[in-house]
Design an enzyme around this catalytic site. Sequence first.
Site, PDB file in Angstrom:
ATOM      1  N   VAL A 121      52.050  26.571-101.126  1.00  0.00           N
ATOM      2  CA  VAL A 121      53.814  26.198-102.049  1.00  0.00           C
ATOM      3  C   VAL A 121      53.354  25.004-102.439  1.00  0.00           C
ATOM      4  CG1 VAL A 121      54.980  26.653-100.311  1.00  0.00           C
ATOM      5  CG2 VAL A 121      53.759  24.943 -99.605  1.00  0.00           C
ATOM      6  N   TYR A 136      51.601  36.566 -98.471  1.00  0.00           N
ATOM      7  CA  TYR A 136      52.459  36.592 -97.602  1.00  0.00           C
ATOM      8  C   TYR A 136      53.324  37.966 -98.117  1.00  0.00           C
ATOM      9  CZ  TYR A 136      51.914  31.573 -97.555  1.00  0.00           C
ATOM     10  OH  TYR A 136      51.043  30.493 -97.042  1.00  0.00           O
ATOM     11  N   SER A 191      48.798  26.169 -98.312  1.00  0.00           N
ATOM     12  CA  SER A 191      48.385  27.589 -97.498  1.00  0.00           C
ATOM     13  C   SER A 191      47.037  27.842 -97.299  1.00  0.00           C
ATOM     14  CB  SER A 191      49.742  28.556 -97.215  1.00  0.00           C
ATOM     15  OG  SER A 191      50.641  27.972 -96.508  1.00  0.00           O
ATOM     16  N   TYR A 229      46.875  20.587 -88.824  1.00  0.00           N
ATOM     17  CA  TYR A 229      47.787  21.679 -89.715  1.00  0.00           C
ATOM     18  C   TYR A 229      48.151  20.897 -90.753  1.00  0.00           C
ATOM     19  CZ  TYR A 229      50.475  25.129 -91.371  1.00  0.00           C
ATOM     20  OH  TYR A 229      51.459  26.113 -92.069  1.00  0.00           O
ATOM     21  N   LYS A 289      44.211  27.729 -94.861  1.00  0.00           N
ATOM     22  CA  LYS A 289      43.956  28.454 -93.692  1.00  0.00           C
ATOM     23  C   LYS A 289      43.245  29.853 -93.525  1.00  0.00           C
ATOM     24  CE  LYS A 289      49.287  29.160 -93.583  1.00  0.00           C
ATOM     25  NZ  LYS A 289      50.463  29.755 -93.788  1.00  0.00           N
TER      26      LYS A 289
HETATM   27  O1  DON Z   1      53.740  25.517 -92.643  1.00  0.00           O
HETATM   28  C1  DON Z   1      53.691  25.282 -93.958  1.00  0.00           C
HETATM   29  O2  DON Z   1      54.879  24.287 -94.323  1.00  0.00           O
HETATM   30  C2  DON Z   1      52.724  24.306 -94.992  1.00  0.00           C
HETATM   31  N1  DON Z   1      51.534  22.846 -94.902  1.00  0.00           N
HETATM   32  C3  DON Z   1      52.321  24.852 -95.942  1.00  0.00           C
HETATM   33  C4  DON Z   1      53.212  26.170 -95.950  1.00  0.00           C
HETATM   34  C5  DON Z   1      52.624  26.732 -97.396  1.00  0.00           C
HETATM   35  O3  DON Z   1      51.596  26.468 -98.837  1.00  0.00           O
HETATM   36  C6  DON Z   1      53.138  28.417 -97.055  1.00  0.00           C
HETATM   37  N2  DON Z   1      53.260  28.968 -98.467  1.00  0.00           N
HETATM   38  N3  DON Z   1      53.104  29.608 -99.999  1.00  0.00           N
END
Ligand code: DON
Length: 322
Positions: free
Chosen positions: A268, A250, A73, A198, A76
Site C-alpha cells: 500500500v 490480493y 506488504s 510486523y 511479506k
Molecule cells: O497491515 C497493514 O495494514 C500494512 N502495514 C501492510 C498492508 C499492505 O501493504 C497491504 N497492501 N497492499
Amino acid sequence: MDEVRAQERLVEWFGDVCQDVHGRLAALTDGEPASYIPELANVDPDRFAIATVAVNGQPTLLGDHEHRFTIQSISKLLLYGLALETHGRDQVLRRAGVAPTGDPFNAIELDDALHRAPNPMVNSGAIAITDMVDGDSFEERADVVLALFERYLGHRPDVDDAVCASEYSTGHRNRAIGYLLLDQGIIGDRVEETLDLYFMQCSILITTADLAMIGATIANNGVHPVTGERVVGPKVARDMLTVALTCGMYDYAGEWAYTVGIPAKSGVGGGIVGMIPGVGGIAVFSPRLDEHGNSVRGIRVFEELSQEFDLHVFDADQPWNP
Ligand code: DON
C-alpha cells in the site's frame, strides 16, 4: 555475434518502451494514496518510477527511482522466504497454506479445517510468518529482519519511524488477527512483540531501484545479480514465485495472473515488484491505489510491458529466452 546484437537491440527497445510508458502514464491520476494509516497519506501522489534489473545486473531506471517509500506488504514475500529458509516448508505450511483467498488483505480469516492462515500474503498469514523470526527480544529479531534486507539491497535499510508509529497506533485489526492466531495456537504468546516486528517490516524504506534488485534476485533463483550472494535457495525462490503468482496481488490476484501473468507482490506504499524467472525484476512505484490496495499506474505499467514483450509466464514466445 548476431545473437549478441539481437539481445542488445531488445534491451534498447525495452528501455525505449519503458520510457514511453513512463511518459504516458504520468498523466494517469486515478486512485488515492492509502490513508487508513494516517502517515501514509503524507506522500506526494505524483511520484512515479519504473526500474528493472536483469539477472545479469543490467538496470533500466526511470523517473523517481531514487525516492524512498515504505515497502509495506512486499515485505511479506521476503519474510516468507526467510521462514522457508530457516524453518523449512513443513513448519511454514503448518502456519500458512498457499490458497488464494479472493478477499481483502486484512480480512480476519483462517483456514478452519487445516487450522492455519490461508496464505502468507494476507495479513493473517504474514503475522503467522513474522512470528517465526528467531531471537530472544524485539531487538534481536529486528536485526534478523534488517540483515535479510541487507542481503537483498547490499546495504542495511532505514525504517520510517513516523509510518511505523502510525501503523502501531492504528493497527487494531492486525492486533485482532494476532490474538486470534494466538487463541488458535498458531503463534506463540509474544503477540505484541511480533506485531511490533510486523509494523517495522512494513515501514522499511526502499527505492524503486532497490525493489527491482529484490525482484531480480528472486527471479535469478535466489542469487543476487550483482554481489553473487545466494540470498535464498532455488527451491525457496520457486516457492516465493509461486505464492507471488497466486496470492501476491490480493483479491486482484486471479485477474493479474490471467492478464499480466508475472509473479508479483504489491504494497500500500505504492510499490509493485514483479519477477520474470530467469530474466529479471521489474518494479514500479506510484502511490495512488485502486480499491484493492494496488498501485493504479503500477498495474498499467505491468499490463503494457507484459503485453508488449510477451512476459506472461505462459507466453510461448518469450523474446528474452530464445
Ligand atoms: O497491515 C497493514 O495494514 C500494512 N502495514 C501492510 C498492508 C499492505 O501493504 C497491504 N497492501 N497492499
